[in-house]
Design a protein around this motif. Structure first.
Motif, mmCIF file in Angstrom:
data_model
loop_
_atom_site.group_PDB
_atom_site.id
_atom_site.type_symbol
_atom_site.label_atom_id
_atom_site.label_comp_id
_atom_site.label_asym_id
_atom_site.label_seq_id
_atom_site.Cartn_x
_atom_site.Cartn_y
_atom_site.Cartn_z
ATOM 1 N N ASN A 109 0.833 -1.213 0.000
ATOM 2 C CA ASN A 109 0.000 0.000 0.000
ATOM 3 C C ASN A 109 0.861 1.254 0.000
ATOM 4 O OD1 ASN A 109 -2.360 -1.501 0.018
ATOM 5 N ND2 ASN A 109 -2.547 -1.474 2.252
ATOM 6 N N ARG A 110 1.964 1.218 0.776
ATOM 7 C CA ARG A 110 2.854 2.373 0.836
ATOM 8 C C ARG A 110 3.506 2.640 -0.525
ATOM 9 N NH1 ARG A 110 5.316 5.197 5.017
ATOM 10 N NH2 ARG A 110 3.368 4.643 6.065
ATOM 11 N N LEU A 111 3.965 1.576 -1.178
ATOM 12 C CA LEU A 111 4.589 1.736 -2.493
ATOM 13 C C LEU A 111 3.575 2.225 -3.528
ATOM 14 C CD1 LEU A 111 6.839 -1.479 -2.582
ATOM 15 C CD2 LEU A 111 7.601 0.890 -2.310
ATOM 16 N N GLU A 112 2.340 1.730 -3.442
ATOM 17 C CA GLU A 112 1.303 2.168 -4.372
ATOM 18 C C GLU A 112 0.975 3.640 -4.176
ATOM 19 O OE1 GLU A 112 -1.993 -0.437 -3.879
ATOM 20 O OE2 GLU A 112 -1.009 -2.143 -4.853
ATOM 21 N N SER A 113 0.908 4.082 -2.919
ATOM 22 C CA SER A 113 0.596 5.479 -2.648
ATOM 23 C C SER A 113 1.730 6.405 -3.093
ATOM 24 C CB SER A 113 0.312 5.685 -1.157
ATOM 25 O OG SER A 113 1.464 5.429 -0.375
ATOM 26 N N GLU A 114 2.971 5.909 -2.999
ATOM 27 C CA GLU A 114 4.114 6.728 -3.421
ATOM 28 C C GLU A 114 4.234 6.781 -4.943
ATOM 29 O OE1 GLU A 114 7.414 4.930 -1.472
ATOM 30 O OE2 GLU A 114 6.946 5.797 0.486
ATOM 31 N N GLY A 115 3.928 5.636 -5.602
ATOM 32 C CA GLY A 115 4.077 5.587 -7.052
ATOM 33 C C GLY A 115 2.825 5.912 -7.820
ATOM 34 N N GLY A 116 1.682 5.817 -7.146
ATOM 35 C CA GLY A 116 0.419 6.141 -7.801
ATOM 36 C C GLY A 116 -0.129 5.042 -8.678
ATOM 37 N N VAL A 117 0.542 3.887 -8.682
ATOM 38 C CA VAL A 117 0.070 2.760 -9.488
ATOM 39 C C VAL A 117 0.174 1.490 -8.664
ATOM 40 C CG1 VAL A 117 0.683 3.793 -11.708
ATOM 41 C CG2 VAL A 117 2.373 2.440 -10.463
ATOM 42 N N PRO A 118 -0.647 0.472 -8.958
ATOM 43 C CA PRO A 118 -0.549 -0.794 -8.234
ATOM 44 C C PRO A 118 0.818 -1.437 -8.433
ATOM 45 C CG PRO A 118 -2.604 -0.656 -9.470
ATOM 46 C CD PRO A 118 -1.757 0.488 -9.923
ATOM 47 N N VAL A 119 1.278 -2.145 -7.428
ATOM 48 C CA VAL A 119 2.585 -2.810 -7.508
ATOM 49 C C VAL A 119 2.382 -4.318 -7.371
ATOM 50 C CG1 VAL A 119 3.872 -0.845 -6.631
ATOM 51 C CG2 VAL A 119 2.980 -2.533 -5.029
ATOM 52 N N GLU A 120 3.244 -5.053 -8.020
ATOM 53 C CA GLU A 120 3.230 -6.509 -7.933
ATOM 54 C C GLU A 120 4.657 -6.999 -7.693
ATOM 55 O OE1 GLU A 120 1.497 -8.166 -11.391
ATOM 56 O OE2 GLU A 120 -0.527 -7.397 -10.994
ATOM 57 N N GLY A 121 4.761 -8.199 -7.155
ATOM 58 C CA GLY A 121 6.074 -8.802 -6.964
ATOM 59 C C GLY A 121 6.948 -8.086 -5.968
ATOM 60 N N VAL A 122 6.348 -7.513 -4.919
ATOM 61 C CA VAL A 122 7.130 -6.851 -3.878
ATOM 62 C C VAL A 122 7.998 -7.898 -3.181
ATOM 63 C CG1 VAL A 122 6.999 -5.663 -1.659
ATOM 64 C CG2 VAL A 122 5.506 -4.979 -3.528
ATOM 65 N N ARG A 123 9.296 -7.613 -3.058
ATOM 66 C CA ARG A 123 10.254 -8.570 -2.516
ATOM 67 C C ARG A 123 10.587 -8.213 -1.060
ATOM 68 N NH1 ARG A 123 15.134 -7.692 -5.576
ATOM 69 N NH2 ARG A 123 14.397 -5.539 -5.367
ATOM 70 N N VAL A 124 10.464 -9.208 -0.194
ATOM 71 C CA VAL A 124 10.718 -9.011 1.236
ATOM 72 C C VAL A 124 11.685 -10.086 1.716
ATOM 73 C CG1 VAL A 124 9.697 -8.833 3.531
ATOM 74 C CG2 VAL A 124 8.383 -8.088 1.527
ATOM 75 N N SER A 125 12.771 -9.669 2.380
ATOM 76 C CA SER A 125 13.734 -10.632 2.927
ATOM 77 C C SER A 125 13.435 -10.893 4.399
ATOM 78 C CB SER A 125 15.163 -10.114 2.768
ATOM 79 O OG SER A 125 15.352 -8.904 3.488
ATOM 80 N N LEU A 126 13.856 -12.058 4.866
ATOM 81 C CA LEU A 126 13.712 -12.430 6.273
ATOM 82 C C LEU A 126 15.036 -12.981 6.779
ATOM 83 C CD1 LEU A 126 12.008 -13.084 8.870
ATOM 84 C CD2 LEU A 126 11.667 -15.366 7.885
ATOM 85 N N GLY A 127 15.519 -12.407 7.859
ATOM 86 C CA GLY A 127 16.673 -12.945 8.562
ATOM 87 C C GLY A 127 16.264 -13.303 9.981
ATOM 88 N N ARG A 128 17.088 -14.116 10.647
ATOM 89 C CA ARG A 128 16.746 -14.479 12.024
ATOM 90 C C ARG A 128 18.001 -14.763 12.826
ATOM 91 N NH1 ARG A 128 16.631 -20.232 12.698
ATOM 92 N NH2 ARG A 128 16.646 -21.404 10.736
ATOM 93 N N ASP A 129 17.868 -14.636 14.148
ATOM 94 C CA ASP A 129 18.955 -15.033 15.038
ATOM 95 C C ASP A 129 18.794 -16.529 15.340
ATOM 96 O OD1 ASP A 129 17.199 -15.459 17.188
ATOM 97 O OD2 ASP A 129 17.565 -13.525 18.117
ATOM 98 N N PRO A 130 19.675 -17.139 16.149
ATOM 99 C CA PRO A 130 19.629 -18.606 16.287
ATOM 100 C C PRO A 130 18.612 -19.156 17.279
ATOM 101 C CG PRO A 130 21.531 -17.736 17.463
ATOM 102 C CD PRO A 130 20.904 -16.575 16.756
ATOM 103 N N ARG A 131 17.631 -18.389 17.693
ATOM 104 C CA ARG A 131 16.654 -18.878 18.669
ATOM 105 C C ARG A 131 15.972 -20.157 18.195
ATOM 106 N NH1 ARG A 131 15.631 -14.845 22.472
ATOM 107 N NH2 ARG A 131 16.846 -13.013 21.907
ATOM 108 N N ILE A 132 15.611 -21.010 19.155
ATOM 109 C CA ILE A 132 15.069 -22.327 18.820
ATOM 110 C C ILE A 132 13.685 -22.255 18.193
ATOM 111 C CG2 ILE A 132 16.462 -23.489 20.569
ATOM 112 C CD1 ILE A 132 14.003 -23.579 22.366
ATOM 113 N N SER A 133 12.992 -21.131 18.344
ATOM 114 C CA SER A 133 11.666 -20.974 17.734
ATOM 115 C C SER A 133 11.749 -20.418 16.322
ATOM 116 C CB SER A 133 10.798 -20.054 18.588
ATOM 117 O OG SER A 133 11.425 -18.789 18.762
#
Length: 617
Positions: A109-133
């Motif tokens: 939604n933020r990218l669409e409001s900034e660009g004024g057009v719908p966006v597709e294929g938004v890429r999101v990375s995930l990192g984590r620490d070594p917790r057991i969960s």
């Protein structure tokens, strides 16, 4: 019958080895992730419907409140596994899925409001620490991102600063990133931190995401099963991030004899506390020629068997100090779990954290940027203010909370006030030159560069010499008052008590007490209220009062702060005279807490004991 959850995750074939890969990996999982859970409720479900609504909305107040209470300022945190006395698991895979989906939608939604057009294929990375969960909750994040229509990239074991940098450094440059960590908290906890290319999200933004997630969660109280049609892509970003840090050291040291190994001849001890910081040893220091023999607790272990990964932890600092002295090292480094904080030990074995670390960084920054404003939280000492002033700098005291401190620095720069360093006593520190990112590794990089430069200039005194004239407060104490209330009312009760404290001071009921301020930065009323045109939203109430008397003049301060982690109020007191802290505690107890009747809604047993005996218990 109590609420229960069940989780099924066929992740064995996708398990990552402990540690960071030495070569890039950009292949998708071979196996789809299956994520299912069910909940059984004991309370009645109240259904509200509207003819204009697209779907009937299921509202369960208690379940919604559980998700909202996971917000922890600009982060999300909760109990992820059993094992903590008096706490039940609340950061469940269903909750995490709903939050990740809401974050993905928020980004789109933020990218669409900034660009004024719908966006597709938004890429999101995930990192984590070594917790057991981490494994089970990672699956929930990927499921939530898929629901939102995002493409997910799995960084595996990573650091919080690296997650943000993954939105900037090519060829990755993701639109957003999530770090799964609970920082220095026990192995039973976990949490989420959120980033876009503009930096970390603010507390109001995370509140909006959790509010939306709470409604999603309430609407999914029947069985949900999701199979990811597009599994996350595994990537090795940490190698790129480590090279980024190495290049900074090489370029800024510019060693005249061995450019590529500027740390040759230096011995540096790293204590990563079995968190995510081990990479700094073998992928940064070793490759730059440093001797890292004697380093501690480098292997990731989500149970944190040796000590809490925390630069404020006495055991962590003591072990690092012993290793520095035993090996005659030039520097010791202590990282927290996700490496957004750090502390150091100098060559003489002196721990440098808290005010000392801020002073060290201020000394370095003010050499590079004379006259800069240094922004800190309001728990720093009067001596630090003098230290900064003696070097031509300006000190802005602001609200406790690393996000508050960083955001204040960003705002000051926008308003034309040069602020190159923003730092909290906890070790969170951000620099303008590094995208206003609180990066413990980058902070250490700055210290290492200064250490090498000093030696090249012919000085063998070490980095500790930069803060020799910093005076320590004669007395300092932190006490707690628990809020006597149901969890859902605790925040309001705490705010009420702290506002009453402010009123008592303004009405002159506490003689010699005055709300602190630093007007040059447009911060007043106990370092809480911004007087500029765009005041920041208040995430937790707090005030600092400076304390004076006829005999000593201004001799200390007292700071009351509403905790965003737990239902309590932290009381920090510092004094430059013997008995000053106990005297202030007595005034707080007798002339405010008892006189105002606040002792009925607060557990003041710690204040009582300290005011009477000078002992903390």
């Amino acid at each position: 019958m109590s609420s229960t959850s069940t989780l099924s995750l066929p992740l064995q074939r996708n398990a990552r080895k402990k540690g960071f890969p030495s070569s890039p990996v950009t292949k998708p999982f071979k196996t789809n992730l299956t994520f299912s859970f069910s909940l059984r409720l004991t309370k009645a479900i109240h259904v509200k419907s509207s003819r204009t609504a697209k779907f009937n909305e299921v509202v369960v107040d208690e379940e919604i409140d559980k998700i909202r209470r996971l917000q922890n300022g600009s982060d999300v945190r909760g109990v992820a596994v059993e094992g903590e006395k008096g706490r039940t698991v609340d950061l469940t895979p269903p909750a995490v899925e709903a939050i990740a989906e809401s974050f993905g939608e928020w980004v789109m939604n933020r990218l669409e409001s900034e660009g004024g057009v719908p966006v597709e294929g938004v890429r999101v990375s995930l990192g984590r620490d070594p917790r057991i969960s981490g494994a089970s909750l990672s699956a929930a994040v990927f499921s939530g991102l898929a629901r939102a229509g995002c493409l997910a990239f799995d960084m595996g074991l990573a650091t919080t600063p690296a997650c943000f940098m993954s939105t900037l450094l090519p060829p990755f440059a993701y639109e957003a990133s999530i770090m799964m960590t609970a920082s220095h908290l026990p192995y039973t906890r976990n949490g989420l931190k959120f980033f876009t290319r503009k930096g970390g999200l603010t507390s109001p933004e995370v509140e909006a995401i959790c509010d939306k997630a709470a409604r999603k969660y309430a609407n999914r109280l029947t069985k949900v099963s999701t199979t990811l049609s597009i599994p996350p892509t595994k990537v090795d970003f940490m190698s790129t991030y480590a090279k980024h840090l190495r290049d900074i050291i090489k370029e800024r040291v510019n060693h005249p004899l061995h450019y590529d190994t500027p740390l040759k001849g230096f011995q540096i001890i790293v204590n990563s506390g079995n968190g995510s910081g081990g990479f700094f040893t073998w992928d940064v220091l070793d490759k730059l020629g440093a001797d890292t023999f004697g380093s501690l607790n480098l292997s990731p272990d989500g149970m944190f068997p040796n000590h809490i990964p925390n630069p404020e932890d006495k055991t962590a600092m003591a072990l690092t100090r012993a290793a520095v002295l035993e090996n005659n090292a030039d520097l010791g480094i202590v990282f927290d779990t996700d490496v957004d904080r750090s502390g150091v030990v100098d060559s003489s074995g002196n721990p440098i954290n808290g005010d000392k670390l801020i002073a060290l960084m201020a000394a370095i920054v003010l050499r590079e940027h004379p006259g800069s404003t240094i922004v800190t939280d309001a728990r720093t000492s009067m001596a630090l203010t003098q230290f900064i002033a003696n070097r031509g700098g300006h000190h802005c005291l602001y609200r406790v909370g690393y996000r508050n401190v960083i955001d204040k620095g960003v705002q000051l720069n926008k308003d034309g006030i040069e602020a190159h360093l923003m730092m909290e006593t906890s070790g969170h520190g951000a620099l303008k030159e590094n995208h206003f990112l609180d990066d413990g590794a980058y902070m250490v990089v700055k210290i290492i560069i200064e250490m090498v430069r000093m030696k090249l200039a012919g000085s063998y005194e070490g980095i500790g010499s930069l803060i020799e004239d910093l005076q320590e407060p004669f007395e300092s104490v932190e006490l707690r008052m628990n809020v006597i209330s149901e969890p859902k009312h605790a925040k309001a009760k705490g705010a009420e008590a702290i506002e009453a404290f402010r009123n008592y001071i303004e009405e002159g009921k506490l003689e010699g007490w005055e709300l602190d301020s630093c007007g040059d930065c447009w911060v007043s009323e106990g370092c809480l209220v911004d007087l500029n045109d765009t005041p920041a939203a208040i995430d937790a109430y707090m005030y600092r009062a400076k304390v004076s008397d006829k005999e000593h003049g201004q001799h200390g301060w007292i700071h009351l702060r509403q905790s965003i982690h737990n239902p309590n109020i932290a009381v920090n007191i510092q004094s430059s005279v013997p008995g000053g802290c106990q005297s202030m505690a007595r005034v707080l107890r007798e002339k405010f807490l008892i006189a105002s009747g606040m002792e009925k809604s607060l557990d003041i047993s710690q204040i009582d004991k300290y005011a009477k005996s000078g002992q903390v218990g």
